[in-house]
Design a protein around this motif. Structure first.
Motif, PDB file in Angstrom:
ATOM      1  N   ARG A 127       0.807  -1.215   0.000  1.00 13.83           N
ATOM      2  CA  ARG A 127       0.000   0.000   0.000  1.00 13.83           C
ATOM      3  C   ARG A 127       0.841   1.267   0.000  1.00 13.83           C
ATOM      4  NH1 ARG A 127      -3.845  -1.091   5.021  1.00 13.83           N
ATOM      5  NH2 ARG A 127      -1.783  -1.673   5.832  1.00 13.83           N
ATOM      6  N   HIS A 128       1.868   1.308   0.773  1.00  8.27           N
ATOM      7  CA  HIS A 128       2.719   2.504   0.867  1.00  8.27           C
ATOM      8  C   HIS A 128       4.163   2.038   0.689  1.00  8.27           C
ATOM      9  CE1 HIS A 128      -0.853   4.553   2.337  1.00  8.27           C
ATOM     10  NE2 HIS A 128      -0.955   3.639   3.294  1.00  8.27           N
ATOM     11  N   GLY A 129       4.598   1.970  -0.566  1.00  7.14           N
ATOM     12  CA  GLY A 129       5.876   1.346  -0.838  1.00  7.14           C
ATOM     13  C   GLY A 129       5.719  -0.161  -0.715  1.00  7.14           C
ATOM     14  N   ARG A 130       6.754  -0.814  -0.224  1.00  5.28           N
ATOM     15  CA  ARG A 130       6.705  -2.268  -0.043  1.00  5.28           C
ATOM     16  C   ARG A 130       7.267  -2.620   1.327  1.00  5.28           C
ATOM     17  NH1 ARG A 130      10.097  -5.061  -4.542  1.00  5.28           N
ATOM     18  NH2 ARG A 130      11.558  -3.519  -3.725  1.00  5.28           N
ATOM     19  N   ARG A 131       6.595  -3.516   2.003  1.00  4.25           N
ATOM     20  CA  ARG A 131       7.085  -3.993   3.291  1.00  4.25           C
ATOM     21  C   ARG A 131       6.794  -5.482   3.430  1.00  4.25           C
ATOM     22  NH1 ARG A 131       6.112   1.277   4.648  1.00  4.25           N
ATOM     23  NH2 ARG A 131       7.578   2.212   6.134  1.00  4.25           N
ATOM     24  N   LEU A 132       7.782  -6.186   3.976  1.00  4.01           N
ATOM     25  CA  LEU A 132       7.571  -7.570   4.388  1.00  4.01           C
ATOM     26  C   LEU A 132       7.409  -7.585   5.893  1.00  4.01           C
ATOM     27  CD1 LEU A 132       7.693 -10.724   3.888  1.00  4.01           C
ATOM     28  CD2 LEU A 132      10.109 -10.535   4.517  1.00  4.01           C
ATOM     29  N   LYS A 133       6.433  -8.358   6.380  1.00  6.23           N
ATOM     30  CA  LYS A 133       6.211  -8.475   7.813  1.00  6.23           C
ATOM     31  C   LYS A 133       6.098  -9.957   8.175  1.00  6.23           C
ATOM     32  CE  LYS A 133       3.883  -4.011   7.933  1.00  6.23           C
ATOM     33  NZ  LYS A 133       2.721  -3.217   8.426  1.00  6.23           N
ATOM     34  N   LEU A 134       6.835 -10.354   9.194  1.00  9.47           N
ATOM     35  CA  LEU A 134       6.815 -11.719   9.706  1.00  9.47           C
ATOM     36  C   LEU A 134       6.389 -11.693  11.170  1.00  9.47           C
ATOM     37  CD1 LEU A 134      10.261 -13.050   8.357  1.00  9.47           C
ATOM     38  CD2 LEU A 134       8.045 -13.139   7.208  1.00  9.47           C
ATOM     39  N   TRP A 135       5.551 -12.641  11.569  1.00 13.16           N
ATOM     40  CA  TRP A 135       5.115 -12.745  12.959  1.00 13.16           C
ATOM     41  C   TRP A 135       5.232 -14.181  13.460  1.00 13.16           C
ATOM     42  CZ3 TRP A 135       2.182  -9.675   9.592  1.00 13.16           C
ATOM     43  CH2 TRP A 135       1.995  -8.334   9.959  1.00 13.16           C
ATOM     44  N   SER A 136       5.514 -14.305  14.747  1.00 12.61           N
ATOM     45  CA  SER A 136       5.492 -15.591  15.433  1.00 12.61           C
ATOM     46  C   SER A 136       4.465 -15.530  16.551  1.00 12.61           C
ATOM     47  CB  SER A 136       6.867 -15.893  16.024  1.00 12.61           C
ATOM     48  OG  SER A 136       6.835 -17.046  16.847  1.00 12.61           O
ATOM     49  N   ASP A 137       3.824 -16.665  16.846  1.00  8.84           N
ATOM     50  CA  ASP A 137       2.849 -16.699  17.939  1.00  8.84           C
ATOM     51  C   ASP A 137       3.559 -16.526  19.287  1.00  8.84           C
ATOM     52  OD1 ASP A 137       3.342 -19.410  19.309  1.00  8.84           O
ATOM     53  OD2 ASP A 137       3.107 -20.031  17.228  1.00  8.84           O
ATOM     54  N   PRO A 138       2.809 -16.301  20.383  1.00 10.47           N
ATOM     55  CA  PRO A 138       3.423 -15.932  21.665  1.00 10.47           C
ATOM     56  C   PRO A 138       4.388 -16.948  22.256  1.00 10.47           C
ATOM     57  CG  PRO A 138       1.099 -15.327  21.671  1.00 10.47           C
ATOM     58  CD  PRO A 138       1.325 -16.122  20.419  1.00 10.47           C
ATOM     59  N   LEU A 139       4.298 -18.227  21.884  1.00  9.16           N
ATOM     60  CA  LEU A 139       5.251 -19.219  22.378  1.00  9.16           C
ATOM     61  C   LEU A 139       6.072 -19.848  21.255  1.00  9.16           C
ATOM     62  CD1 LEU A 139       3.309 -21.111  25.216  1.00  9.16           C
ATOM     63  CD2 LEU A 139       5.020 -19.309  25.430  1.00  9.16           C
ATOM     64  N   ALA A 140       5.965 -19.291  20.045  1.00  5.32           N
ATOM     65  CA  ALA A 140       6.711 -19.824  18.891  1.00  5.32           C
ATOM     66  C   ALA A 140       6.448 -21.316  18.702  1.00  5.32           C
ATOM     67  CB  ALA A 140       8.210 -19.538  19.017  1.00  5.32           C
ATOM     68  N   VAL A 141       5.170 -21.689  18.788  1.00  3.24           N
ATOM     69  CA  VAL A 141       4.803 -23.085  18.526  1.00  3.24           C
ATOM     70  C   VAL A 141       5.159 -23.457  17.089  1.00  3.24           C
ATOM     71  CG1 VAL A 141       2.908 -24.751  18.490  1.00  3.24           C
ATOM     72  CG2 VAL A 141       2.940 -22.932  20.223  1.00  3.24           C
ATOM     73  N   LYS A 142       4.992 -22.511  16.175  1.00  7.40           N
ATOM     74  CA  LYS A 142       5.331 -22.733  14.764  1.00  7.40           C
ATOM     75  C   LYS A 142       6.641 -22.033  14.431  1.00  7.40           C
ATOM     76  CE  LYS A 142       3.177 -24.982  12.934  1.00  7.40           C
ATOM     77  NZ  LYS A 142       3.166 -26.467  13.080  1.00  7.40           N
ATOM     78  N   SER A 143       7.574 -22.778  13.903  1.00  6.36           N
ATOM     79  CA  SER A 143       8.916 -22.271  13.621  1.00  6.36           C
ATOM     80  C   SER A 143       8.931 -21.413  12.364  1.00  6.36           C
ATOM     81  CB  SER A 143       9.886 -23.438  13.432  1.00  6.36           C
ATOM     82  OG  SER A 143       9.862 -24.310  14.539  1.00  6.36           O
ATOM     83  N   LEU A 144       9.798 -20.418  12.355  1.00  2.86           N
ATOM     84  CA  LEU A 144      10.070 -19.652  11.136  1.00  2.86           C
ATOM     85  C   LEU A 144      11.528 -19.197  11.184  1.00  2.86           C
ATOM     86  CD1 LEU A 144       8.587 -18.782   8.572  1.00  2.86           C
ATOM     87  CD2 LEU A 144       8.319 -16.515   9.594  1.00  2.86           C
ATOM     88  N   TYR A 145      12.285 -19.628  10.188  1.00  2.00           N
ATOM     89  CA  TYR A 145      13.702 -19.306  10.079  1.00  2.00           C
ATOM     90  C   TYR A 145      13.880 -18.216   9.025  1.00  2.00           C
ATOM     91  CZ  TYR A 145      14.106 -23.811  12.422  1.00  2.00           C
ATOM     92  OH  TYR A 145      13.963 -24.854  13.298  1.00  2.00           O
ATOM     93  N   TYR A 146      14.882 -17.356   9.225  1.00  2.00           N
ATOM     94  CA  TYR A 146      15.091 -16.293   8.247  1.00  2.00           C
ATOM     95  C   TYR A 146      16.556 -15.866   8.212  1.00  2.00           C
ATOM     96  CZ  TYR A 146      15.211 -13.032  12.204  1.00  2.00           C
ATOM     97  OH  TYR A 146      15.538 -12.377  13.365  1.00  2.00           O
ATOM     98  N   GLU A 147      16.920 -15.293   7.093  1.00  3.56           N
ATOM     99  CA  GLU A 147      18.203 -14.622   6.920  1.00  3.56           C
ATOM    100  C   GLU A 147      17.882 -13.204   6.495  1.00  3.56           C
ATOM    101  OE1 GLU A 147      22.432 -15.566   4.766  1.00  3.56           O
ATOM    102  OE2 GLU A 147      20.637 -15.638   3.515  1.00  3.56           O
ATOM    103  N   ALA A 148      18.313 -12.229   7.274  1.00  2.00           N
ATOM    104  CA  ALA A 148      17.959 -10.826   7.020  1.00  2.00           C
ATOM    105  C   ALA A 148      19.212  -9.979   6.915  1.00  2.00           C
ATOM    106  CB  ALA A 148      17.063 -10.297   8.137  1.00  2.00           C
TER     107      ALA A 148
END
Length: 580
Positions: A127-148
């Motif tokens: 909507r306003h430029g470009r943005r990537l957003k990543l979220w994890s649940d409060p206990l990180a039950v679901k894993s998400l790995y990243y290189e930033a």
């Protein structure tokens, strides 16, 4: 439930996304799709549980201004639908994930604060430029790995998927071995590889095309004041409600039944709601003190559900370890990871796709013996003693395995133990709440929940954890200490809440960890012994400058004589097999 992956801030050809998809196909066998834009892509391998006919991913906003993929389950999605309808927004079908983009449009980034469930979410906002957003649940039950980095972000549910999106060969993080020895796993925020992180509980990453910003989840150090209205009756009602809304899908339900309190409560609550519940229990060839099958049979009979008993044969152990380690995505030293791997394999073979597990109850309500030990310790070194109980072996012992060069490297910076001491030393209303907060936010996500996510999804099984629901966490944090740990009585509020839900044999038994009797199987002359000695003869850990060859040989020799180093040898074998 899905496997998600993608990149932002740069371009890769379609072959990279295809490779990321293929690396995680087991966790999303039903449909695989991705969308690509200018400098970004989002992909999803779907395991269709809730409303398979709808919920197609990637999700796209009606005006094309935002795209999203997600892994997990949103259990309050029907309440969210009603809220959206009140604002004139109609969502087709009955898929939980379909509410995410409309809800984001309504509430912005804070929409995740209203989600109840387990999730890893990736969203591209145009909507306003470009943005990537990543979220994890409060206990990180679901894993998400990243290189930033400044050029952008690549992310994936599994390290293997991320490797397909990275440039260059992965290198082992020099701190990873020390973290593993200290934690028996890699703690949240870290991975085996340099430059690769995982989202911590409740964490939010934003990349605006210039730089990544990682925002921590809601602060938890200041626990709410104890609430005397937190009674066993209220806890029982809360768990009943959580299990009810977590079991609304049409597909039949499995429950992992160890024979202990936590899983027996879930089995009875599920059986009261549904007629298609089957319990699964894993046992091991031979007679062992850890055998709990008679308790599991009693619990299944009490709940009125069938029980499937899965036996692990000793001869199969060597052939199971390597695929189990590959599925984990990173080293995990607990032998019962292999039991869980085989159990989920059996559950999948019987065509189940949803399995309830009791993980989290001990960390929420103080179920482990180590809590009473730490509370009783009067010395100033109680934190060090507690962390030694969580390590593969005490710190003094595992440092003897390191090469002199590796010890010097760690001593020149911050070791994993120093970081753990800092986390455990943060202020809290009581010593018990400090211990539980440490375990909830660090040990539980890194050791148990990551194991659950990876091993269940390796067999296309969605593991559901009622004790890790946000409402249960809030209840536990407001429960007075004396209702959790009182002297040698542990988890007392849950025992009282579940009294009528479990058989008498379970009510009076001693607590026992869900484990694999590695001490019995790892003896000279067995196939497992031959396998372990072969693996530890490989050069990777030694060639990397981490472990001293003579020290490892010494552990093998001592165990051959005294049979007292099985857990350490198991942990070293898993670490060796985890290295690239």
């Amino acid at each position: 439930m899905c496997r998600i992956y993608g990149y932002f801030g740069f371009d890769l050809d379609a072959r990279a996304m295809a490779a990321a998809r293929a690396a995680q196909l087991a966790g999303g066998p039903d449909r695989q799709e991705h969308v690509r834009g200018d400098g970004w892509a989002l992909g999803c391998n779907r395991l269709a549980i809730q409303d398979p006919a709808h919920g197609r991913q990637p999700f796209v906003a009606a005006d094309g201004s935002a795209y999203a993929v997600f892994n997990g389950e949103i259990y309050n999605f029907r309440a969210i639908r009603r809220e959206l309808a009140a604002h004139g927004v109609r969502v087709e079908g009955d898929s939980d994930g379909s509410v995410l983009l409309p809800y984001y449009a309504l509430h912005g980034d804070r929409f995740v604060e209203r989600l109840e469930g387990m999730y890893a979410i990736a969203l591209v906002d145009l909507r306003h430029g470009r943005r990537l957003k990543l979220w994890s649940d409060p206990l990180a039950v679901k894993s998400l790995y990243y290189e930033a980095g400044p050029r952008g972000v690549a992310f994936s549910s599994e390290p293997g998927g991320l490797a397909a999106l990275r440039t260059g060969s992965p290198t082992v993080d020099p701190y990873a071995v020390d973290r593993y020895m200290n934690w028996q796993c890699l703690p949240p925020g870290t991975s085996l590889y340099s430059g690769v992180a995982s989202l911590r509980p409740g964490e939010h990453l934003v990349h605006d095309g210039h730089r990544p910003i990682v925002r921590a989840g809601a602060p938890v150090a200041a626990a709410p004041p104890p609430d005397d209205s937190r009674t066993p009756e209220r806890l029982g009602a809360l768990l009943t409600g959580e299990v009810e809304r977590m079991s609304q899908q049409a597909a039949p339900v499995a429950v992992q039944l160890s024979g202990g309190l936590d899983s027996a409560v879930l089995a009875t609550l599920l059986a009261a709601r549904r007629g298609d519940v089957t319990a699964f229990h894993v046992t091991h060839e031979g007679e062992h003190p850890s055998n709990e099958v008679h308790y599991a049979r009693d619990a299944a009979a009490h709940a009125g559900i069938p029980l499937e008993v899965v036996e692990i044969r000793e001869a199969r152990l060597p052939e199971l370890i390597a695929p189990m380690v590959a599925a984990l995505g990173g080293p995990n030293a607990t032998p019962h990871a292999l039991s869980a791997y085989v159990l989920f394999e059996a559950i999948a073979d019987r065509s189940f796709r949803v399995c309830f597990v009791g993980d989290g109850a001990d960390e929420q309500f103080g179920g482990y013996r180590r809590y009473t030990t730490a509370l009783a310790h009067e010395g100033e070194d109680w934190r060090e003693r507690y962390l030694d109980r969580l390590s593969l072996v005490p710190r003094e012992h595992y440092r003897r395995l390191y090469t002199p060069e590796y010890r010097a490297f760690l001593d020149s910076g911050t070791s994993s133990r120093e970081r753990s001491l800092e986390l455990l030393g943060r202020p809290g209303p009581s010593r018990l709440e400090r211990l539980l907060t440490y375990d909830r936010l660090h040990k539980l996500p890194g050791l148990n929940l990551r194991k659950l996510d990876h091993l269940s999804m390796a067999h296309a099984i969605e593991g559901r954890v009622p004790y890790c629901q946000p409402a249960v966490t809030d209840f536990a944090r407001r429960t007075p200490d004396a209702l959790k740990v009182d002297g040698h009585r542990r988890k007392s509020i849950l025992w009282e809440a579940g009294r009528a839900l479990v058989p008498a044999s379970v009510r009076v038994r001693e607590k026992q960890p869900f484990t694999l009797p590695v001490d019995a199987f790892l003896t000279p002359g067995t196939r497992l012994w031959e396998f372990v000695t072969d693996v530890l003869g490989a050069p990777r850990l030694r060639a990397g400058g981490f472990l001293d060859e003579g020290a490892v040989r010494g552990v093998l020799a001592r165990h051959a004589r005294h049979r007292d180093r099985a857990r350490l040898l198991w942990g070293l074998t898993v670490l060796e097999l985890s290295l690239p």
